[in-house]
Motif scaffolding. Sequence first.
Motif, short mmCIF file in Angstrom:
data_model
loop_
_atom_site.label_atom_id
_atom_site.label_comp_id
_atom_site.label_asym_id
_atom_site.label_seq_id
_atom_site.Cartn_x
_atom_site.Cartn_y
_atom_site.Cartn_z
N LEU A 163 8.75 51.73 34.67
CA LEU A 163 9.96 52.10 33.91
C LEU A 163 11.23 51.62 34.60
O LEU A 163 12.18 51.18 33.93
CB LEU A 163 10.01 53.62 33.69
CG LEU A 163 11.14 54.06 32.76
CD1 LEU A 163 10.91 53.54 31.33
CD2 LEU A 163 11.28 55.58 32.72
N TYR A 184 5.29 48.90 22.77
CA TYR A 184 4.84 49.95 23.70
C TYR A 184 4.65 51.27 22.95
O TYR A 184 3.63 51.94 23.09
CB TYR A 184 5.87 50.12 24.81
CG TYR A 184 5.49 51.13 25.88
CD1 TYR A 184 4.68 50.76 26.94
CD2 TYR A 184 5.94 52.44 25.82
CE1 TYR A 184 4.33 51.68 27.92
CE2 TYR A 184 5.59 53.37 26.79
CZ TYR A 184 4.79 52.99 27.85
OH TYR A 184 4.44 53.90 28.81
N ILE A 192 -3.50 45.32 26.15
CA ILE A 192 -3.67 46.04 27.42
C ILE A 192 -3.63 47.56 27.17
O ILE A 192 -4.53 48.29 27.58
CB ILE A 192 -2.61 45.62 28.45
CG1 ILE A 192 -2.80 44.15 28.82
CG2 ILE A 192 -2.66 46.51 29.69
CD1 ILE A 192 -1.71 43.55 29.68
N GLY A 219 -1.60 55.74 38.83
CA GLY A 219 -2.98 55.43 39.20
C GLY A 219 -3.20 55.58 40.70
O GLY A 219 -4.19 56.19 41.13
N THR A 276 -4.00 57.61 29.46
CA THR A 276 -2.56 57.77 29.64
C THR A 276 -1.83 57.27 28.39
O THR A 276 -1.85 56.07 28.09
CB THR A 276 -2.04 57.03 30.89
OG1 THR A 276 -2.82 57.44 32.01
CG2 THR A 276 -0.58 57.38 31.15
N ALA A 277 -1.21 58.19 27.67
CA ALA A 277 -0.37 57.83 26.52
C ALA A 277 1.07 57.91 27.02
O ALA A 277 1.40 57.34 28.08
CB ALA A 277 -0.64 58.76 25.35
N PRO A 336 2.99 61.45 29.85
CA PRO A 336 4.10 61.63 30.79
C PRO A 336 5.46 61.39 30.12
O PRO A 336 5.57 60.60 29.18
CB PRO A 336 3.87 60.54 31.86
CG PRO A 336 2.49 60.00 31.59
CD PRO A 336 2.23 60.23 30.14
N GLY A 337 6.46 62.06 30.67
CA GLY A 337 7.84 61.71 30.33
C GLY A 337 8.26 60.51 31.18
O GLY A 337 7.42 59.89 31.84
N ILE A 380 1.27 48.39 30.45
CA ILE A 380 2.46 47.59 30.74
C ILE A 380 3.58 47.96 29.76
O ILE A 380 3.33 48.49 28.68
CB ILE A 380 2.20 46.06 30.59
CG1 ILE A 380 1.75 45.71 29.16
CG2 ILE A 380 1.20 45.57 31.63
CD1 ILE A 380 2.00 44.27 28.77
N ASN A 403 -5.78 54.38 32.59
CA ASN A 403 -4.37 54.59 32.90
C ASN A 403 -3.54 53.30 32.91
O ASN A 403 -2.32 53.35 32.75
CB ASN A 403 -4.30 55.28 34.28
CG ASN A 403 -2.91 55.28 34.85
OD1 ASN A 403 -2.04 56.00 34.39
ND2 ASN A 403 -2.68 54.42 35.84
N ALA A 444 -10.36 44.18 37.42
CA ALA A 444 -10.69 44.09 36.00
C ALA A 444 -9.39 44.10 35.20
O ALA A 444 -8.51 44.92 35.43
CB ALA A 444 -11.57 45.25 35.56
N GLY A 495 1.91 53.38 41.09
CA GLY A 495 2.38 54.51 40.27
C GLY A 495 1.38 55.65 40.11
O GLY A 495 0.81 56.15 41.08
P1 NAD Z 1 2.92 50.96 37.26
O1 NAD Z 1 3.51 49.69 36.76
O2 NAD Z 1 3.47 51.59 38.50
O3 NAD Z 1 1.34 50.77 37.46
C1 NAD Z 1 0.54 50.16 36.48
C2 NAD Z 1 -0.63 49.45 37.16
O4 NAD Z 1 -1.46 48.88 36.11
C3 NAD Z 1 -0.22 48.28 38.06
O5 NAD Z 1 -0.86 48.38 39.31
C4 NAD Z 1 -0.67 47.04 37.30
O6 NAD Z 1 -1.06 45.96 38.13
C5 NAD Z 1 -1.86 47.59 36.51
N1 NAD Z 1 -2.18 46.78 35.34
C6 NAD Z 1 -1.31 46.16 34.49
N2 NAD Z 1 -1.98 45.47 33.55
C7 NAD Z 1 -3.30 45.65 33.81
C8 NAD Z 1 -4.48 45.17 33.19
N3 NAD Z 1 -4.44 44.36 32.12
N4 NAD Z 1 -5.67 45.55 33.70
C9 NAD Z 1 -5.74 46.36 34.79
N5 NAD Z 1 -4.64 46.83 35.42
C10 NAD Z 1 -3.45 46.47 34.93
O7 NAD Z 1 3.01 51.96 36.04
P2 NAD Z 1 2.93 53.56 35.90
O8 NAD Z 1 4.27 54.06 35.62
O9 NAD Z 1 2.11 54.15 36.97
O10 NAD Z 1 2.14 53.63 34.51
C11 NAD Z 1 0.80 54.01 34.39
C12 NAD Z 1 0.55 54.42 32.96
O11 NAD Z 1 1.45 55.46 32.61
C13 NAD Z 1 0.79 53.31 31.93
O12 NAD Z 1 -0.20 53.38 30.93
C14 NAD Z 1 2.15 53.65 31.37
O13 NAD Z 1 2.33 53.13 30.09
C15 NAD Z 1 2.09 55.16 31.38
N6 NAD Z 1 3.38 55.83 31.32
C16 NAD Z 1 4.35 55.56 32.23
C17 NAD Z 1 5.57 56.20 32.11
C18 NAD Z 1 6.70 55.90 33.05
O14 NAD Z 1 7.82 56.31 32.80
N7 NAD Z 1 6.46 55.19 34.13
C19 NAD Z 1 5.79 57.14 31.11
C20 NAD Z 1 4.78 57.41 30.22
C21 NAD Z 1 3.58 56.74 30.33
#
Ligand code: NAD
Length: 257
Positions: free
Chosen positions: A195, A157, A114, A18, A141-142, A187-188, A92, A89, A61, A16
């Motif tokens: 998500l 969450y 987390i 990251g 990342t909030a 992010p939205g 979960i 960033n 980590a 995602g």
């Molecule tokens: P994603 O699930 O695609 O990626 C998250 C990554 O974090 C994964 O590779 C996972 O293995 C890793 N991870 C999970 N637990 C971990 C831990 N304990 N230690 C280290 N790594 C860990 O998610 P994303 O959508 O890219 O989300 C990234 C950030 O953005 C998160 O903080 C999420 O809450 C935030 N966010 C996402 C959205 C959305 O709609 N996707 C919206 C707002 C905020």
Amino acid sequence: MRLKDKVALITGAGSGIGRESALLFAREGAAIAVVDVNDQAGHETVAMVEQQGGRAAYCRADVSKAADCEHMIALAEKQFGKLDVLFNNAGIMHSKDDDALTTDEAIWDLTMNINAKGVFFGCKYGIPALRRAGGGSIINTASFVALLGAATPQIAYTASKGAVLSLTRELAVIHAKEDIRVNALCPGPLRTPLLMSFLDTDEKKQRRLVHIPMGRFGEAKEIAYAAVYLASDESSYVTGTEFLVDGGLTAAYVTPQ
Ligand code: NAD
């Protein structure tokens, strides 16, 4: 190049936001410490960065563990000589995270450990490294749910992201004079595994989409473009912000259909 000679550590860089940020930051000249708990995904990101001619190293980590966070910072400094950008960033969204009545204490604890404690640990061990580098940028990342009540219940969450926003503001104020900037990236709703597996039916996806003026989910890449700005010196007067990238979601009262 916007991040020439900088070193960035990105947690949750196996997927995602990251991963897209690792690829973009590297194209802009940064060396990347790729942190995740998913070893395969982390190594894949490193390979993708190297394929585009960039420099990256993987570090496993779990951000909810203090010793792991101490280790990831040490590894980034050892591998690349310093740390300029800390992108906390990883996060979960648990499928059993629901409303206050139905959410188990274990889900609450896991999510807070987390999403919120992980950011605290990143800063606890990362700030000394940024000081050693003479300053730097922290991006936490909030989410838009730190600002608005979510239409689909996800109490742990939402609370965790509120914590990330609050601690970001305090850190920004406390460390401003050290040239350490701290911003919350909000992010939205995005079309990432996090998500899309939570909103696992068309009905649930639609329930979220009706709130977004742009009428679509965002892409991880669109958040990476905001992150690269916050990471770079272009944002040198930007700290303590709730940096929204949300397709207009928080601006809308009623979304025109
Ligand atoms: P994603 O699930 O695609 O990626 C998250 C990554 O974090 C994964 O590779 C996972 O293995 C890793 N991870 C999970 N637990 C971990 C831990 N304990 N230690 C280290 N790594 C860990 O998610 P994303 O959508 O890219 O989300 C990234 C950030 O953005 C998160 O903080 C999420 O809450 C935030 N966010 C996402 C959205 C959305 O709609 N996707 C919206 C707002 C905020």
